[in-house]
Design a protein around this motif. Structure first.
Motif, PDB file in Angstrom:
ATOM      1  N   MET A   1       0.814  -1.212   0.000  1.00 38.08           N
ATOM      2  CA  MET A   1       0.000   0.000   0.000  1.00 38.08           C
ATOM      3  C   MET A   1       0.850   1.266   0.000  1.00 38.08           C
ATOM      4  N   TYR A   2       1.966   1.274   0.774  1.00 38.68           N
ATOM      5  CA  TYR A   2       2.719   2.504   1.030  1.00 38.68           C
ATOM      6  C   TYR A   2       4.218   2.266   0.866  1.00 38.68           C
ATOM      7  N   THR A   3       4.936   3.321   0.506  1.00 40.71           N
ATOM      8  CA  THR A   3       6.389   3.240   0.439  1.00 40.71           C
ATOM      9  C   THR A   3       6.985   3.327   1.850  1.00 40.71           C
ATOM     10  N   PRO A   4       8.170   2.768   2.040  1.00 40.85           N
ATOM     11  CA  PRO A   4       8.815   2.862   3.361  1.00 40.85           C
ATOM     12  C   PRO A   4       9.009   4.304   3.823  1.00 40.85           C
ATOM     13  N   ALA A   5       9.330   5.205   2.899  1.00 41.73           N
ATOM     14  CA  ALA A   5       9.545   6.602   3.287  1.00 41.73           C
ATOM     15  C   ALA A   5       8.274   7.219   3.855  1.00 41.73           C
ATOM     16  N   TRP A   6       7.125   6.937   3.229  1.00 44.58           N
ATOM     17  CA  TRP A   6       5.867   7.504   3.722  1.00 44.58           C
ATOM     18  C   TRP A   6       5.505   6.888   5.073  1.00 44.58           C
ATOM     19  N   LEU A   7       5.712   5.594   5.204  1.00 43.71           N
ATOM     20  CA  LEU A   7       5.402   4.924   6.463  1.00 43.71           C
ATOM     21  C   LEU A   7       6.234   5.485   7.604  1.00 43.71           C
ATOM     22  N   ALA A   8       7.486   5.842   7.331  1.00 47.33           N
ATOM     23  CA  ALA A   8       8.353   6.382   8.374  1.00 47.33           C
ATOM     24  C   ALA A   8       7.817   7.692   8.928  1.00 47.33           C
TER      25      ALA A   8
END
Length: 268
Positions: free
Chosen positions: A161-168
């Protein structure tokens, strides 16, 4: 209706009398927001307020989710589309804009194709035409989502669903990872409905101007489905979000909501 931060709720009835919990918020022209597979209306919690400058937003819990009835099934995207029309009838809405993402986009295809008089403008996000013409997710994605360990499967879905950067920068909670209170039969019914979708022959009958949106890193519903939809639906505009995964509407919220709002404001 004023936007107080909480939607008003109502119970519509489907053709088979199944209860359909629907929620309305804001003032203005009605915009129906359709969520992804096995999710309730909270799918839209982060972004629905973006449209309230010009629209009221209508969500509903598809059968099997949230406050709606959870019959044994079978379920189908055509049936979900008929449920959308039942909600519009209950709310005395003759015509609306419709924005569906993921399986909600499959449902929106049927709403627009089978009930053209009810749809003014259509937005289809991270979705596909289904059937043999669609570009399916690869086997590794299916295996990751089917893991026996529910936490591992949830981590895999979050990554899709989401990129690691956005999740961070956005630690959650996330409201797009499935309705945790769905019974097993309903969850299976949603899976069967989404997998069984095939609107290919009906897409050419969509008369509403249509905006197609997709993230170019979407492995859950590959972005090669966007040009397929564009070639079949007569009046389309398309936009692809670089670097975005399935939940482009959250990760690219500012740009995506602005694009949708501008498109809807071009109506009728």
């Amino acid at each position: 209706m004023t936007d107080t931060g909480q939607p008003s709720t109502a119970i519509a009835r489907a053709q088979d009398s199944t209860a359909l919990a629907c929620q309305r918020m804001g003032d203005g022209y009605p915009l129906v927001l359709l969520a992804g597979q096995a999710n309730n209306h909270h799918w839209w919690d982060r972004v629905r307020a973006d449209f309230h400058a010009t629209h009221s937003t209508i969500t509903f819990d598809m059968r099997g989710t949230g406050g709606s009835g959870k019959p044994q099934g079978p379920y189908s995207t055509k049936q979900f589309a008929d449920d959308v029309v039942a909600v519009l009838d209950h709310l005395s809405i003759e015509r609306a804009d419709v924005y569906g993402t993921s399986m909600g986009g499959r449902v929106a295809q049927w709403v627009a194709a089978r009930h053209p008089a009810r749809v003014r403008r259509l937005v289809l996000g991270c979705t596909s035409p289904g059937g043999p013409h669609a570009v399916e997710r690869d086997a590794s994605v299916r295996r990751a989502l089917a893991q026996a360990d529910p936490e591992a499967a949830r981590r895999a879905l979050t990554d899709l669903m989401y990129t690691p950067a956005w999740l961070a920068d956005h630690p959650g909670p996330y409201t797009t990872l499935g309705d945790p209170d769905m019974p097993a039969h309903a969850r299976h019914g949603h899976l069967v409905a989404s997998n069984g979708h095939d609107a290919w022959d009906a897409l050419q009958g969509i008369t509403a101007p249509t905006l197609l949106l997709h993230g170019d890193q979407d492995r859950l519903t590959p972005p090669d489905n966007l040009p397929l939809l564009a070639a079949r639906i007569p009046r389309t505009t398309s936009h692809v979000f670089p670097g975005a995964r399935h939940a482009y509407f959250e990760e690219c919220r500012a740009e995506a909501s602005a694009l949708v709002s501008a498109f809807l404001d071009e109506g009728p």
